[in-house]
Design an enzyme around this catalytic site. Structure first.
Site, mmCIF file in Angstrom:
data_model
loop_
_atom_site.group_PDB
_atom_site.id
_atom_site.type_symbol
_atom_site.label_atom_id
_atom_site.label_comp_id
_atom_site.label_asym_id
_atom_site.label_seq_id
_atom_site.Cartn_x
_atom_site.Cartn_y
_atom_site.Cartn_z
ATOM 1 N N THR A 1 2.836 6.014 11.726
ATOM 2 C CA THR A 1 3.308 5.477 13.006
ATOM 3 C C THR A 1 4.833 5.370 13.090
ATOM 4 O O THR A 1 5.378 5.291 14.184
ATOM 5 C CB THR A 1 2.701 4.083 13.274
ATOM 6 O OG1 THR A 1 3.054 3.227 12.194
ATOM 7 C CG2 THR A 1 1.204 4.158 13.425
ATOM 8 N N LYS B 1 7.538 2.805 19.268
ATOM 9 C CA LYS B 1 6.979 1.823 18.335
ATOM 10 C C LYS B 1 7.824 0.569 18.477
ATOM 11 O O LYS B 1 9.042 0.615 18.310
ATOM 12 C CB LYS B 1 7.014 2.360 16.902
ATOM 13 C CG LYS B 1 6.346 1.407 15.905
ATOM 14 C CD LYS B 1 6.257 1.983 14.497
ATOM 15 C CE LYS B 1 5.511 0.988 13.611
ATOM 16 N NZ LYS B 1 5.330 1.461 12.235
ATOM 17 N N TYR C 1 0.846 -1.196 0.000
ATOM 18 C CA TYR C 1 0.000 0.000 0.000
ATOM 19 C C TYR C 1 0.875 1.237 0.000
ATOM 20 O O TYR C 1 2.075 1.167 0.245
ATOM 21 C CB TYR C 1 -0.924 0.008 1.242
ATOM 22 C CG TYR C 1 -0.203 0.361 2.510
ATOM 23 C CD1 TYR C 1 0.559 -0.581 3.191
ATOM 24 C CD2 TYR C 1 -0.245 1.658 3.017
ATOM 25 C CE1 TYR C 1 1.248 -0.249 4.337
ATOM 26 C CE2 TYR C 1 0.439 1.998 4.174
ATOM 27 C CZ TYR C 1 1.177 1.035 4.829
ATOM 28 O OH TYR C 1 1.866 1.370 5.956
ATOM 29 N N GLU D 1 30.138 3.524 32.643
ATOM 30 C CA GLU D 1 31.382 2.981 32.077
ATOM 31 C C GLU D 1 32.179 4.073 31.366
ATOM 32 O O GLU D 1 33.388 3.984 31.215
ATOM 33 C CB GLU D 1 31.039 1.859 31.096
ATOM 34 C CG GLU D 1 31.418 0.482 31.595
ATOM 35 C CD GLU D 1 31.164 -0.584 30.557
ATOM 36 O OE1 GLU D 1 32.125 -1.028 29.927
ATOM 37 O OE2 GLU D 1 29.994 -0.967 30.360
HETATM 38 N N1 GLU Z 1 5.616 4.367 6.778
HETATM 39 C C1 GLU Z 1 4.293 4.796 6.987
HETATM 40 C C2 GLU Z 1 4.221 5.999 7.902
HETATM 41 O O1 GLU Z 1 4.870 6.060 8.908
HETATM 42 C C3 GLU Z 1 3.473 3.688 7.447
HETATM 43 C C4 GLU Z 1 3.483 3.439 8.889
HETATM 44 C C5 GLU Z 1 2.161 3.808 9.492
HETATM 45 O O2 GLU Z 1 1.617 4.873 9.313
HETATM 46 O O3 GLU Z 1 1.655 2.940 10.188
HETATM 47 O O4 GLU Z 1 3.477 6.908 7.613
#
Ligand code: GLU
Length: 349
Positions: free
Chosen positions: A112, A185, A46, A306
């Site tokens: 995300t 994440k 997608y 360390e």
């Molecule tokens: N790579 C995309 C983004 O960060 C897909 C990850 C997502 O939205 O879940 O927009």
């Protein structure tokens, strides 16, 4: 007399209306999978950032029950393409909406992949105690059981909730509320990908209502000293990844390019290979601030452990992972180049 009665009636009506008026919530769309479209509802292939703000709102007809909703499209990108320029624009726009246009809360739809970074950047640069909630999805908008609409509904429920006021920027995913500093994440493809590290989730949404479990104890939003309102760009900070037998080429490249700071995603408690260490010491001597962080998913990078930070004037990232340490270092460098003051920021924020 009649006029006075009419005026009193009008005043009563207006106060009554405003007492019962729904909170005004603005949704700022930036793209991501929540706005993504897949070639088929069962395919994992997608493109992110295809659908506009109006379609996102229309996909959740229940939103007007919660709030007076309006939206705007800031950008429409996969969040792997998020950058400092968009962050500056986004922080500026949210400050306008909350402080000048009198909105009661803002929801940001976002990919995300870098949501945790945007959340933390906003946590340090939004000047308001009103709710700012980020939401996204792991499944594209036309997938079977797309998670976007429920996440958006929950995010608006959080944005109208007094419980989400004064707690900093939150991410709302999978019925959970996660605070901007802690959220990470953790899974590449699962819907249940976000976690709050050792402190766990900060709250959850149930039946369209926010329930808080804890409050963050770090400084944020209306108590943050960082102000990006007059800035067109941020200091340049790069991240160098640590591993056995690591090449010193990436850190040399950043140093030679005149970066303002470098974050080391070190091994264990922020250690790094001897060749990299030597370049880091020289870079620090030349005024490039080094921050030690860790590639470990959990646990702090401790000060003077360390590595003798005091001796080299390095800064330890403490609870921040490398990508969030980069954000705090960029903002810290807009105010000071003193490593001691920068270390204090890492303790506070
Ligand atoms: N790579 C995309 C983004 O960060 C897909 C990850 C997502 O939205 O879940 O927009």
């Amino acid at each position: 007399m009649k006029r006075i009665i009419c005026l009193l009636a009008a005043a009563f009506l207006l106060t009554g209306i405003s007492l019962y008026a729904k909170p005004r919530i603005r949704i700022i769309a930036t793209g991501g999978t929540i706005a993504g479209v897949s070639t088929s509802p069962v395919s994992t292939a997608y493109s992110a950032g295809q659908v506009g703000i109006q379609s996102l709102i229309e996909a959740v007809p229940q939103l007007p029950l919660l709030a007076d909703i309006s939206g705007e499209q800031l950008v429409n990108i996969g969040s792997q393409d998020m950058n400092d320029a968009v962050w500056l624009k986004l922080a500026g726009r949210i400050n306008e909406l909350l402080n000048e246009e009198d909105y009661d809360g803002v929801v940001v739809t976002h990919g995300t992949d870098t949501m945790e970074e945007t959340a933390y950047f906003l946590n340090l640069t939004v000047k308001s105690d009103k709710p700012v909630i980020l939401a996204g999805s792991m499944r594209p908008s036309n997938a079977i059981s797309a998670d976007g609409p429920a996440n958006l509904y929950n995010a608006v429920a959080a944005a109208v909730s007094p419980a989400c006021r004064g707690v900093g920027v939150l991410c709302c995913m999978n019925n959970q509320l996660l605070d901007a500093k802690a959220v990470i994440k953790t899974h590449t493809i699962d819907c249940d990908t976000f976690e709050g590290g050792p402190s766990g989730i900060i709250g959850y949404i149930y039946n369209g209502e926010a329930h808080m479990l804890q409050t963050p104890n770090n400084r944020h939003t209306f108590r943050s000293v960082f102000d990006v309102s007059g800035l067109e760009k941020l200091p340049e900070v790069g991240i160098v990844y640590g591993y056995a037998n690591a090449s010193a080429l990436p850190i040399k490249a950043f140093a030679d390019a005149g970066f303002d700071g470098i974050v080391l995603a070190g091994v264990g408690d922020g250690n790094f290979y001897k060749d990299v260490f030597d370049v880091a010491v020289k870079a620090q001597e030349n005024g490039i601030q080094i921050v030690r962080s860790s590639r470990c998913p959990t646990g702090p990078t401790c000060l003077n452990s360390e590595v003798d930070d005091e001796k080299y004037h390095f800064v330890a990232s403490l609870d921040l992972n490398p990508q969030k340490a980069r954000i705090l270092l960029m903002l810290a460098l807009t105010r000071t180049h003193d490593w001691r003051e920068i270390q204090e920021y890492f303790k506070e924020y």
